[in-house]
Design a protein around this motif. Structure first.
Motif: not given
Lengths: 230, 518
Positions: B21, B24-25, B243, B247, B356-357, B360, B363-364
């Motif tokens: 996270a 990525i963030l 993104l 996303g 979450l994974s 992410l 979207a990543a």
């Protein structure tokens, strides 16, 4: 003496209450309708389910907050008692050291335990190469080397045929007599209770009742038990 | 199951998830910081957005539209090679994009088989570059995926329903209304959104078959802003646009998609009584042959075109192959170091981690992460010197959602089955991991590692951002050879890459299952 002092056990959204004592060295059957909380009771004694009220005591020592592996308890489950990727000897050796770093003396103890349950010389095999009855014996050999004071059985022999199951129960009774272990076994078959248990704990309607002598209880069942036995 | 003790701590898995996270963030933050909001989007940026949406919509509609008759034919016919064909539908997933593109060029390109046939008939040759080329390549990759997703829907119709329909003497129209229509209404939207989301972040396909003002995806625009203009602010602004798009698409895809298309048992045959007419048989046969040819011809073309070139490969190609093997190895190690603890943590009850994974990961975008990493590294070190580890890291993160889908169900099974026994034996932490978790997870670990290695080996994404002219991975080297019109050398190198990718997958997957007890 195993004492459940005013206990309330949480299992998801239902609870089981227990306030009872079991004498050291006793062999106790836990019976009752399915879904009443038999497994919940023994899992709480083993430390898998949280006791939200009251205490669990063994000879005066408080076990309530102890993790499962630190309790004086060995347990056999309905299935999955052996690791299929480990040999028979390794499965038994886990009872001595969970990381399997054993010295020669300890491996000898493993061999002796296997011999005691009638599997001498089979230590090198994988569980898949054994019959169902032999697999149960491996699990019992591990219980033997664990040398814990309390043995909990959650119907580990349910998948065996009647004759084999009786044989295993007799072996459990024999081993427990030799070591002086206290046995609690979950069962839905009153014949199991008559066979090896001197006392019965009835679990019904969210409550575990104090133990009573097997023969008397089963011959003159109270209404809740009578409804179950039919 | 709250409060139930577990033999393995969730802490390492949560740490790994936080690391991912943060990567990525953190890169996003760097991108946002550099983005120059004042300048706003140029006309070419809006064109990139329009093209991205157009090609993704067309690719999704065509892939799913064609997948429906193919899946139906596969669901109700038995023929020799059926299981093989269904297994082959999984192959494009680990097929390097650049290899497939060379194969598609050999079949559909200006000098390809199709054009030669057309010229022979006195017609005009076809042109593959531009929107239709990009869509063609996307359909090549996603028709098999969509077919697997929809085939799963067909397989999930209980056998009793088919028996009941046969008893009622249901014709094609009644079958459609009773069974097939409702199933497709449930499955097709999920397949559409998944393919759409995948095509949104298309880079390698657009790089090779698109380009120019009329066929540039946002990812490609990021790359161009970066490589040609070295305009980090604009790259960052485009990254932000990408993104928001991916996303939103990922959220929709997770909401509507039910299955995952990885499911085993797709080659199970359900006994059917419908569709016995000659017309139905003929149509099904047509779709099966067409889809098999569409999948197999480009692969055959690569093998045929590559064989002569394979002998005369230059030192630079072998060097690039060595780099690719290094990147794939490093990437696989990173992936397993992240995914195995995360799967254990999920199995121990931290379900949020999978969500979450999944989000992410979908979207990543590699180019966005790459841009962010470049911005972060640039002030302190030479980003081009770090091309290899950065590529490996980004590839590992991109493979993470797939690895989690493979590992988590098995980890749940292992903890569910052996968790209590291990606890009662006081087997916890490392002892549990070494003695139970890793040995029981071996087959799935091998499968996940194989996928990760093959994906990384064939990846042409972030490496294009970071590589200087002296450094190349094999896919990048192939792209450069194509750019220099050395098609024979490119085809030879592509065959080598194909063998390396498939070989890496085969070795790791087999290694996991070698001598593994059930």
């Amino acid at each position: 003496m195993l004492r459940l002092e005013n206990c309330r056990i949480m299992n998801g959204d239902y609870t089981v209450e227990a306030d009872l004592e079991i004498a050291s060295g006793a062999c106790v059957a836990v019976i009752g309708p399915s879904g009443a909380g038999k497994s919940t009771l023994v899992e709480a004694i083993a430390g898998f389910l949280p006791v939200t009220r009251g205490r669990v005591l063994w000879n005066g020592a408080d076990l309530t907050r102890q993790p499962p592996g630190k309790r004086p308890v060995a347990m056999l489950f309905q299935d999955g008692n052996l690791f299929p990727h480990l040999t028979v000897a390794q499965n038994v050796g886990l009872g001595l050291h969970a990381n399997l770093r054993l010295n020669q003396l300890e491996w000898d103890r493993v061999g002796a335990a296997l011999a005691r349950v009638g599997l001498g010389g089979m230590g090198g095999r994988k569980p898949a190469a054994l019959s169902g009855g032999q697999q149960s014996r491996v699990a019992l050999a591990r219980v033997l080397v664990q040398g814990r004071d309390i043995l909990l059985l959650d119907e580990p022999f349910a998948a065996l045929g009647p004759a084999l199951k009786a044989e295993m129960l007799d072996l459990v009774a024999e081993l427990a007599r030799e070591s002086g272990a206290t046995v609690l076994m979950v069962s839905h078959d009153p014949n199991d209770a008559r066979r090896i248990a001197d006392q019965v704990v009835l679990v019904a309607e969210g409550r575990a009742h104090p133990p009573e002598p097997s023969a008397e209880l089963l011959d003159n069942p109270p209404p809740a038990l009578k409804a179950y036995l039919g | 199951m709250a409060g139930r003790a577990q033999p393995v701590s969730a802490f390492p898995g949560i740490s790994a998830a936080l690391l991912v996270a943060a990567l990525i963030l953190g890169t996003l933050g760097a991108v946002a910081y550099r983005a120059e909001a004042g300048t706003g989007f140029a006309a070419s940026d809006w064109a990139a957005l329009r093209f991205t949406l157009t090609q993704a919509s067309l690719s999704a509609l065509l892939s799913v539209g064609l997948a429906i008759p193919v899946a139906r034919a596969l669901a109700r016919r038995r023929f020799p090679g059926r299981s093989l064909l269904i297994a082959l539908l999984g192959a494009p997933f680990i097929l390097p994009v650049i290899v497939a593109i060379l194969g598609l060029l050999a079949v559909f390109g200006r000098a390809g088989w199709l054009s030669q046939g057309l010229i022979f008939l006195g017609l005009e040759p076809v042109q593959i570059y531009g929107l239709h080329g990009v869509v063609l390549a996307h359909v090549f990759f996603n028709l098999p995926l969509a077919t697997r997703l929809i085939l799963q829907g067909w397989q999930e119709i209980p056998a009793e329903r088919f028996r009941l329909a046969a008893q009622l003497d249901a014709g094609p129209l009644a079958m459609w209304r009773l069974l097939e229509g409702p199933m497709l209404r449930r499955v097709a939207p999920g397949a559409l959104t998944v393919v759409f989301a995948i095509c949104l972040s298309s880079f390698a396909v657009a790089l090779t078959l698109g380009g120019g003002p009329r066929a540039t995806t946002i990812e490609l625009a990021i790359y161009q802003a970066f490589r040609f203009d070295f305009d980090l602010g604009r790259a960052a602004l485009l990254s932000g646009m990408q993104l928001v798009l991916t996303g939103a698409a990922a959220l929709v895809a997770l909401r509507v998609s039910a299955g995952e298309g990885f499911g085993a048992g797709l080659d199970r045959v359900v006994r059917r009584w419908d569709g016995q007419s000659a017309l139905a048989r003929g149509l099904d046969g047509f779709w099966i042959v067409l889809s098999a040819a569409f999948l197999l011809l480009p692969l055959a073309a690569i093998v045929l075109a590559g064989l002569p070139g394979l002998m005369g490969l230059k030192g630079t190609v072998w060097q690039a192959a060595g780099n690719s093997i290094l990147v794939a190895t490093l990437s696989t190690v990173i992936l397993l170091a992240l995914a195995l603890p995360m799967a254990a943590a999920v199995a121990a009850g931290r379900n949020g981690l999978t969500e979450l994974s999944g989000i992410l990961g979908l979207a990543a975008s590699p180019l966005v992460i790459g841009t962010g990493l470049f911005i972060l590294i640039y002030p302190v070190a030479d980003p081009f010197a770090l091309a290899l580890p950065v590529t490996a890291l980004v590839n590992a993160v991109m493979a993470l959602p797939f690895a989690m889908r493979i590992l988590v169900p098995r980890a749940r099974e292992v903890l569910g089955r052996y968790g209590r026994l291990s606890l009662s034996l006081d087997m916890q932490g490392w002892a549990f991991v070494r003695r139970v978790y890793l040995p029981r997870m071996r087959a799935q670990t091998g499968f996940a590692a194989g996928l990760a290695a093959a994906l990384s080996m064939g990846d042409l994404g972030v490496v294009a951002l970071f590589a200087d002219p002296d450094f190349a991975t094999l896919p990048l080297q192939i792209y450069r050879l194509m750019g220099a019109y050395r098609m024979e050398a490119a085809a030879g190198a592509a065959l080598l890459l194909l063998m390396l990718s498939m070989g890496a997958f085969w070795i790791l997957d087999r290694g996991g299952r070698w001598h593994a007890e059930a």
